[in-house]
Each structure stands twice: as structure tokens, then as C-alpha cells.
Design an enzyme around this catalytic site. Sequence first.
Site, PDB file in Angstrom:
ATOM      1  N   GLU A  39      -3.675   2.026  -7.406  1.00 53.60           N
ATOM      2  CA  GLU A  39      -4.088   3.197  -6.633  1.00 53.60           C
ATOM      3  C   GLU A  39      -3.102   4.335  -6.869  1.00 53.60           C
ATOM      4  O   GLU A  39      -2.019   4.352  -6.266  1.00 53.60           O
ATOM      5  CB  GLU A  39      -4.090   2.875  -5.138  1.00 53.60           C
ATOM      6  CG  GLU A  39      -4.969   1.722  -4.736  1.00 53.60           C
ATOM      7  CD  GLU A  39      -5.285   1.756  -3.248  1.00 53.60           C
ATOM      8  OE1 GLU A  39      -6.454   1.986  -2.927  1.00 53.60           O
ATOM      9  OE2 GLU A  39      -4.369   1.590  -2.430  1.00 53.60           O
ATOM     10  N   HIS A  53       0.848  -1.200   0.000  1.00 53.68           N
ATOM     11  CA  HIS A  53       0.000   0.000   0.000  1.00 53.68           C
ATOM     12  C   HIS A  53       0.882   1.249   0.000  1.00 53.68           C
ATOM     13  O   HIS A  53       1.941   1.270   0.615  1.00 53.68           O
ATOM     14  CB  HIS A  53      -0.927   0.009   1.224  1.00 53.68           C
ATOM     15  CG  HIS A  53      -1.936   1.108   1.143  1.00 53.68           C
ATOM     16  ND1 HIS A  53      -1.661   2.387   1.557  1.00 53.68           N
ATOM     17  CD2 HIS A  53      -3.189   1.127   0.641  1.00 53.68           C
ATOM     18  CE1 HIS A  53      -2.724   3.145   1.313  1.00 53.68           C
ATOM     19  NE2 HIS A  53      -3.666   2.402   0.771  1.00 53.68           N
TER      20      HIS A  53
HETATM   21  P1  PGA Z   1      -9.120   6.479  -0.105  1.00 55.25           P
HETATM   22  O1  PGA Z   1      -8.017   5.380   0.207  1.00 55.25           O
HETATM   23  O2  PGA Z   1     -10.342   5.755  -0.568  1.00 55.25           O
HETATM   24  O3  PGA Z   1      -9.347   7.220   1.187  1.00 55.25           O
HETATM   25  O4  PGA Z   1      -8.564   7.364  -1.164  1.00 55.25           O
HETATM   26  C1  PGA Z   1      -7.849   4.273  -0.620  1.00 55.25           C
HETATM   27  C2  PGA Z   1      -6.725   3.409  -0.112  1.00 55.25           C
HETATM   28  O5  PGA Z   1      -5.784   3.945   0.477  1.00 55.25           O
HETATM   29  O6  PGA Z   1      -6.739   2.180  -0.283  1.00 55.25           O
END
Ligand code: PGA
Length: 235
Positions: free
Chosen positions: A157, A88
Amino acid sequence: MIIAANLKTNLSRKQTSEYVAELELFIAQHSITQEVLVFPALSSLNENDGDVVIGAQNAYATVNGAFTGEIGLEHLEEFGIRTILIGHSERRHILGESQEELVVKFNYYKALGFKIVYCIGEPLEKREAGKEEMMRYIFSQYEGIDTSYENLVIAYEPVWAIGTGLTPTLQDIKEMHLDLKEKSSAPLLYGGSVKVTNAKEVLEIPNVDGILVGSAALYVEHFSTMIQYAQDISS
Ligand code: PGA
């Protein structure tokens, strides 16, 4: 589809168990057949024998030992946890985990057959440096990772979209997921400021196999609505 909630450093043990209980109720009442994953804070991990799969946000590549502040396999096994989030962006960029460390962790939990949700994504300066540079950066996050591991899920992401309310355009997500599918045929989630107001259109994009939701997932009713969207789209 896979609908995942990353609760990060939020919700106590009691709040998490209420959260999971509410989700279970929603899943049963709405005949949900999607895969629902929840990653609570480590101190809120607990056994769950319902439909919601509980995963760990992190664990060290060890059974146990002298690794202050970390937990190991023994602590996951206590609660029957067989799913882990690795890579992450907050672990990469805030906690300083290197690609080499992530690979060690990945291989350790892969050898145990864990479901691994492996996160990748570019910071803003890499996106602004142009497509080639951005893809080079993203592909460097695949180094050492077995992209054909059968229990792998990848979450794309963009770092600049996490917790900021900013998201790439739907066209950007579509192109990126198409490119990333060439790298691995594993289920590919999108994450970064997914909320009730955009989840439906994100889930409808080709090659988006689900979502990883942070802030908006803290509200169980919002997360449930997103699960329902996935259910409606899949059926
Ligand atoms: P967020 O986070 O939905 O608050 O942008 C997503 C994540 O970090 O997996």
C-alpha cells in the site's frame, strides 16, 4: 483471491454487525468462493461463524496485562479472532509504531499461528527519490519479518495512495508486485484508493492476489461489487 476491508475507526458495533450480515448474504446468494476478510474497529469485534473472516486491526503482543488502551490475545480469543493486520501505514506513520515494535508483534502472533496481513509501502518522498531508494525503503520494512511464514499475506500500500484517491498506474503496480514477489511468495494484495471504478483492472494485474480496501469498503454494496469482480476474474 483475498478481498479485505479495513474499516479503520469507522462503524459502531451495531453497524459492523449489519455490515457483516449483509456481506454474508451477498456471499451466499452469489456463491462467492473468494476469501473475504473484514477488519472492524477493535470495539466492534465479534464472533462470526459465517464465511466472512473477522480480523483485528491491531493488538498488543500480550495475553493481557497493564498496557492501557491496548487489547491482547485474551480479547481476540473471546471472539475467535485468528487474523491480524500488522504494519499498516497509519500505525507506522500516525501512531508511530517502529519496525522493531512491529517485529515483536509479528513474531508473537506468528508463534500463535495467526493469519497475518503485513502491510508495506513507501511515502511519496521515497517514491520521488527514485526506484533504488524506494526499494531500499520498502525492503527495510521486511527486516525481521519471516517472509516464508505459511500464514502470511502481504499488502503493498503506497502511503501516498491511502485515502487520497491517488493510485499508481497499473504498470507501476504490475512492476512493484513482480519485484515484491521475489521477496516473498506469500499472497500479495494491493491497497490504496481501490474503489469500484478501478478494482477490476487492479485485480486483473499479474501477481495481484487480492485487494485491501479502506474508504470504499465502508459501503457494503461497493465492497460486495469488488468481491464479485474477484469472483468473476478467478472463475
Ligand atoms: P483506502 O485505504 O482504500 O481508503 O485508500 C486503504 C488502507 O488503508 O488499507
